[in-house]
Motif scaffolding. Structure first.
Motif, PDB file in Angstrom:
ATOM      1  N   ILE A   3      32.869  57.176  64.588  1.00  0.00           N
ATOM      2  CA  ILE A   3      32.094  56.504  65.292  1.00  0.00           C
ATOM      3  C   ILE A   3      30.841  55.974  64.737  1.00  0.00           C
ATOM      4  CG2 ILE A   3      31.054  58.427  66.298  1.00  0.00           C
ATOM      5  CD1 ILE A   3      31.282  57.105  69.065  1.00  0.00           C
ATOM      6  N   ASN A   5      26.863  55.692  64.588  1.00  0.00           N
ATOM      7  CA  ASN A   5      25.898  56.584  65.196  1.00  0.00           C
ATOM      8  C   ASN A   5      24.860  56.188  66.241  1.00  0.00           C
ATOM      9  OD1 ASN A   5      26.339  58.645  63.466  1.00  0.00           O
ATOM     10  ND2 ASN A   5      25.063  57.964  62.015  1.00  0.00           N
ATOM     11  N   ASN A   7      26.271  53.803  68.294  1.00  0.00           N
ATOM     12  CA  ASN A   7      27.019  53.810  69.678  1.00  0.00           C
ATOM     13  C   ASN A   7      27.228  55.195  70.241  1.00  0.00           C
ATOM     14  OD1 ASN A   7      29.170  53.087  71.393  1.00  0.00           O
ATOM     15  ND2 ASN A   7      30.730  53.572  69.883  1.00  0.00           N
ATOM     16  N   TYR A   8      27.203  56.230  69.378  1.00  0.00           N
ATOM     17  CA  TYR A   8      27.351  57.584  69.871  1.00  0.00           C
ATOM     18  C   TYR A   8      26.090  57.953  70.539  1.00  0.00           C
ATOM     19  CZ  TYR A   8      28.810  62.515  70.306  1.00  0.00           C
ATOM     20  OH  TYR A   8      29.124  63.823  70.797  1.00  0.00           O
ATOM     21  N   LYS A   9      25.115  57.520  70.352  1.00  0.00           N
ATOM     22  CA  LYS A   9      23.730  57.876  70.706  1.00  0.00           C
ATOM     23  C   LYS A   9      23.676  57.345  72.078  1.00  0.00           C
ATOM     24  CE  LYS A   9      18.695  57.670  70.225  1.00  0.00           C
ATOM     25  NZ  LYS A   9      17.718  57.398  69.647  1.00  0.00           N
ATOM     26  N   ARG A  11      26.442  56.208  73.986  1.00  0.00           N
ATOM     27  CA  ARG A  11      27.518  56.972  75.004  1.00  0.00           C
ATOM     28  C   ARG A  11      26.961  58.188  75.342  1.00  0.00           C
ATOM     29  NH1 ARG A  11      33.078  56.280  71.851  1.00  0.00           N
ATOM     30  NH2 ARG A  11      33.428  58.412  72.706  1.00  0.00           N
ATOM     31  N   LYS A  46      31.451  61.663  75.480  1.00  0.00           N
ATOM     32  CA  LYS A  46      30.897  62.487  74.524  1.00  0.00           C
ATOM     33  C   LYS A  46      31.746  62.846  73.336  1.00  0.00           C
ATOM     34  CE  LYS A  46      27.980  65.382  77.629  1.00  0.00           C
ATOM     35  NZ  LYS A  46      27.865  66.925  78.129  1.00  0.00           N
ATOM     36  N   LYS A  48      33.734  62.183  69.993  1.00  0.00           N
ATOM     37  CA  LYS A  48      33.448  61.309  69.016  1.00  0.00           C
ATOM     38  C   LYS A  48      34.961  60.624  68.566  1.00  0.00           C
ATOM     39  CE  LYS A  48      29.325  63.238  66.764  1.00  0.00           C
ATOM     40  NZ  LYS A  48      28.760  63.708  65.334  1.00  0.00           N
ATOM     41  N   TRP A  69      33.601  51.815  73.319  1.00  0.00           N
ATOM     42  CA  TRP A  69      33.127  52.887  74.152  1.00  0.00           C
ATOM     43  C   TRP A  69      33.782  52.428  75.572  1.00  0.00           C
ATOM     44  CZ3 TRP A  69      30.560  51.890  78.967  1.00  0.00           C
ATOM     45  CH2 TRP A  69      30.246  50.572  79.069  1.00  0.00           C
TER      46      TRP A  69
END
Length: 265
Positions: A3, A5, A7-9, A11, A46, A48, A69
């Protein structure tokens, strides 16, 4: 595939807002079962390893991306009071409303690009109530993002549109319900701004459970997450329309934005 980073933040921020929404809904006595329906969405955001397959272009197949996402929420049900509304049949005073949503998108930095917030959105409101004759009556609303590349109909399809009915009315179970003398057709499709679950629930509560809505609006935490949701969904929609009209007006604006859209936080 790893993923992205950023984008994960992003999300994790969405998940945090949904978790706060759960706390706020609990404080106004929304059913726990409905509140718990949000958990699956939080878990997906949450995770990944959860990279939903998304069609990024109408000519392409659905593929997973480090920037993808999405989430879905089903089973969010509230009881609503219809006694003060203009309605038919008049003998229905209480009903249940189920709100469900399924969406996905591609993350982008909003400071660098204004773009469509979703690649897919399906948003359903189904209201069911019983008359004194014990007949079950149904009303359904549907908001979605038009699936580009599908066979086009003769009617216009705004990219995001609300309509009465939608596919829910065509479900087998609903075909067994009583629609009285009402005629239900697909058209017109009313242009509308897109909404995620937070903005969508605010829309639902403001129209069908205004007492709960007003209680929530007294909490600054609720206003904060509504503003965040509207910045993700309504802002790019309006910015695109403003750009079309080359909008730049130094004149004093006397037309209040909340008269145009009462849900604005």
């Amino acid at each position: 595939m790893n993923i992205d980073n950023s984008n994960y933040k992003y999300r994790l921020g969405l998940a945090k807002e949904l978790e706060l929404l759960k706390t706020l809904l609990f404080s106004v006595n929304v059913q726990k079962k409905s509140i718990d329906s949000i958990d699956r969405a939080v878990k997906c955001l949450k995770d990944k390893n959860f990279l939903p397959r998304i069609k990024q272009d109408e000519s392409e197949e659905e593929v997973a991306s480090p920037l993808s996402w999405g989430y879905s929420i089903k089973g969010f049900v509230i009881q609503i009071d219809l006694s003060g509304t203009l309605q038919y049949p008049k003998t229905i005073t209480n009903a249940s409303l189920e709100f469900s949503i399924n969406l996905n998108g591609i993350y982008c930095d909003p400071s660098e690009e204004i773009r469509d917030p979703f690649n897919h959105l399906e948003f359903n409101i189904v209201i069911q109530g019983n008359s004194r004759k014990r007949k079950e009556h149904v009303l359904s609303y549907h908001l979605d993002r038009h699936i580009e590349g599908e066979k086009e109909s003769n009617e216009v399809h705004p990219i995001y549109h609300f309509q009465i009915g939608g596919r829910k009315i065509d479900d087998y179970k609903l075909k067994q319900k009583n629609f009285g003398n009402q005629l239900i057709i697909d058209s017109p499709r009313f242009m509308h701004y897109p909404m995620d679950f937070i903005a969508g629930l605010d829309f639902v509560l403001s129209n069908f459970a205004p007492d709960i809505w007003r209680k929530l609006k007294r909490d600054p935490r609720y206003i904060r997450i509504i503003k965040s949701s509207q910045a993700r969904t309504i802002k790019p929609f309006i910015a695109s329309l403003a750009k079309h009209f080359e909008f730049h007006n130094p004149s004093n604006n006397t037309w209040g934005s909340k008269k145009i859209c009462p849900q604005l936080a």
